[in-house]
Scaffold this motif. Structure first.
Motif, PDB file in Angstrom:
ATOM      1  N   VAL A   1       0.829  -0.933  -0.040  1.00  8.45           N
ATOM      2  CA  VAL A   1      -0.001  -0.039  -0.101  1.00  8.45           C
ATOM      3  C   VAL A   1       0.867   1.220  -0.065  1.00  8.45           C
ATOM      4  CG1 VAL A   1      -1.669   1.380   1.014  1.00  8.45           C
ATOM      5  CG2 VAL A   1      -1.770  -1.126   1.394  1.00  8.45           C
ATOM      6  N   GLY A   2       0.652   2.260  -1.012  1.00  5.67           N
ATOM      7  CA  GLY A   2       1.268   3.526  -0.949  1.00  5.67           C
ATOM      8  C   GLY A   2       2.739   3.434  -1.559  1.00  5.67           C
ATOM      9  N   ASN A   3       3.448   4.654  -1.335  1.00  2.99           N
ATOM     10  CA  ASN A   3       4.811   4.507  -1.851  1.00  2.99           C
ATOM     11  C   ASN A   3       5.740   4.128  -0.797  1.00  2.99           C
ATOM     12  OD1 ASN A   3       7.529   6.249  -1.963  1.00  2.99           O
ATOM     13  ND2 ASN A   3       6.541   6.471  -4.064  1.00  2.99           N
ATOM     14  N   GLY A   4       6.596   2.914  -1.332  1.00  4.06           N
ATOM     15  CA  GLY A   4       7.357   2.259  -0.449  1.00  4.06           C
ATOM     16  C   GLY A   4       8.440   2.952   0.090  1.00  4.06           C
ATOM     17  N   ILE A   5       9.124   3.943  -0.684  1.00  2.00           N
ATOM     18  CA  ILE A   5      10.124   4.649   0.020  1.00  2.00           C
ATOM     19  C   ILE A   5       9.682   5.657   1.164  1.00  2.00           C
ATOM     20  CG2 ILE A   5      11.941   6.292  -0.684  1.00  2.00           C
ATOM     21  CD1 ILE A   5      12.387   3.597  -1.817  1.00  2.00           C
TER      22      ILE A   5
ATOM     23  N   GLY B   1       2.047  13.756   5.902  1.00  2.00           N
ATOM     24  CA  GLY B   1       2.022  13.622   4.501  1.00  2.00           C
ATOM     25  C   GLY B   1       1.729  12.334   3.943  1.00  2.00           C
ATOM     26  N   VAL B   2       2.754  11.461   4.505  1.00  2.00           N
ATOM     27  CA  VAL B   2       2.694   9.981   4.083  1.00  2.00           C
ATOM     28  C   VAL B   2       1.371   9.218   4.574  1.00  2.00           C
ATOM     29  CG1 VAL B   2       3.708   7.720   4.296  1.00  2.00           C
ATOM     30  CG2 VAL B   2       5.117   9.915   4.002  1.00  2.00           C
ATOM     31  N   ALA B   3       0.942   9.603   5.731  1.00  2.00           N
ATOM     32  CA  ALA B   3      -0.376   9.057   6.311  1.00  2.00           C
ATOM     33  C   ALA B   3      -1.466   9.391   5.562  1.00  2.00           C
ATOM     34  CB  ALA B   3      -0.447   9.361   7.780  1.00  2.00           C
ATOM     35  N   ILE B   4      -1.526  10.719   5.048  1.00  2.00           N
ATOM     36  CA  ILE B   4      -2.800  11.248   4.381  1.00  2.00           C
ATOM     37  C   ILE B   4      -2.686  10.360   2.779  1.00  2.00           C
ATOM     38  CG2 ILE B   4      -3.671  13.063   2.867  1.00  2.00           C
ATOM     39  CD1 ILE B   4      -2.693  14.745   5.303  1.00  2.00           C
TER      40      ILE B   4
END
Length: 430
Positions: free
Chosen positions: A176-180, A406-409
């Motif tokens: 899920v999401g951007n790995g980095i 930011g990453v959580a959103i």
């Protein structure tokens, strides 16, 4: 919130992606505790006092730097390589510019070059890091001082960075999401307990009157809540540009909610902050290879956000990267062409070139507001540390807060989109 989480875990495919992502992040955290070969972990039991960009690198790596583990280099060489590659695509290297215009095939070529460049950069930095930490710890870090020992440590640290890049790719593809971004997110959260402990010790240990300490804690909590609310508001804020359709298509568009063009106040998200800090790490590489050179130390001191000049440079970099990445994310020319092909237009604005200029002007204004806000949140903890006597670990609090929010959103949006897609397919019987 609870209902949203239930939706995530009741959808089988999404639930599997969440568990896969968590498993990959657990592997990352385990790796931060595995020391590099030929290293004496006991050397780090002494007070280190890492500050500035070194402290940020340790936080991003989940504490791996202070343990000098196999992941000590973290993911930052890849981020630095990404910055350089994106800059080289701006008509500096014609081949990269050509690839950038080739769509998915070109992006794959650029990604491959970025990975190779990140590996080279990680190897160079790891050699310097081994020398610097060994000198800083008075020769107690490296057990065997031979050239082969240093090369072995450099190879292992470089392999650790390569593994983290691969791990990020796996999360992006199967999770899920951007790995980095999620690896950085996990690193920051994993160091939170130790940061809180360090903060508490600096306030209460050896203090007879704790009233001032409690006052600082209350003020910090209130400031944290206000910054969090403000960060969410600005990261989610949008400017809605009204869109109208030609008469031939108006009947087909009746009832459609897509009657406006949404432009985010901060199109670049938290990328400018990450890029700015990664840029600050480059001058510190000089001190790794020239630890006794006064000129290298002066450059490193200047490239520290806690210094006056460094703070100004930090603000300028955040604003510059915000504009750069905003126009990478939002292409006004392409957007104007798409509107023209769809038979739509902005009221009062001629299609084509005039629409492109109008979108560009709006994007400039929105990015200015968003970049100023990002810079303010990033430097406020630094200013508070200098004038309120707070611990040095608080300096990177603004940067960490922005990245976590930011990453959580973005991750929540990705999950909601995937759940909605599965529910739609289930409803359609496909």
């Amino acid at each position: 919130m609870f209902q949203t989480l239930v939706r995530f875990f009741t959808t089988k495919e999404v639930r599997n992606k969440i568990f896969f992502t968590l498993a990959m992040l657990v592997i990352f955290k385990i790796g931060t505790y595995i020391p590099a070969p030929g290293v004496n972990p006991e050397a780090f039991n002494h007070p280190q006092g890492s500050q500035g960009a070194t402290e940020l690198l340790n936080t991003f790596g989940g504490g791996a730097l202070k343990r000098f583990s196999i992941f000590a280099m973290g993911i930052m060489p890849y981020i630095t390589a990404s910055i350089v590659m994106q800059l080289l695509q701006m008509d500096i290297v014609p081949k990269f510019t050509e690839w950038a215009k080739q769509g998915e095939m070109g992006r794959r070529k650029i990604n491959n070059v970025t990975r190779y460049f990140a590996i080279i950069l990680a190897f160079i930095q790891s050699i310097g890091m081994a020398f610097q930490f060994n000198n800083y710890l008075k020769g107690q870090l490296i057990i065997d001082k031979s050239v082969m020992s240093y090369l072995l440590i450099a190879v292992v640290l470089t392999a650790g960075t390569a593994f983290l890049i691969w791990l990020g790719d796996q999360i992006t593809q199967f999770g899920v999401g951007n790995g980095i971004s999620l690896i950085i997110f996990a690193g920051i959260l994993s160091t939170l307990p130790s940061s809180i402990e360090q903060f508490g010790q600096s306030l209460f240990v050896g203090q007879d009157d704790t009233s001032l300490a409690w006052l600082k804690i209350v003020g910090l909590v209130v400031a944290l809540i206000l910054l969090t609310v403000g960060a969410i508001f600005v990261l989610e804020a949008k400017r809605k540009i009204p869109i109208q359709y030609a008469k031939k298509q108006s009947a087909q568009r009746l009832g459609s909610q897509a009657t406006y063009l949404p432009l985010k106040v901060n199109s670049a998200g938290v990328i400018p902050v990450i890029f700015a800090m990664a840029f600050f790490l480059l001058p510190r590489t000089l001190t790794l290879f020239f630890p006794k050179a006064e000129w290298a130390q002066n450059i490193a001191d200047t490239a520290n956000p806690s210094s006056n000049i460094g703070m100004i440079v930090y603000i300028v970099l955040i604003i510059a990267f915000a504009y750069f990445y905003a126009f990478v994310q939002v292409n006004p020319e392409k957007m104007a062409d798409n509107l023209k092909k769809q038979g739509s237009y902005v009221p009062g604005i001629r299609p084509g070139e005039q629409t492109k200029k109008y979108i560009t002007k709006v994007l400039y204004r929105l990015t200015f507001v968003g970049s100023i806000f990002l810079a303010a949140i990033a430097i406020l903890p630094i200013i508070a540390t200098k004038f309120m006597g707070l611990p040095q670990s608080i300096q990177i609090g603004g940067t960490s807060l922005l990245i976590v929010i930011g990453v959580a959103i973005e991750t929540m949006k990705t999950l909601e989109a995937q759940v909605s897609q599965k529910e739609y397919k289930g409803f359609g019987g496909r």
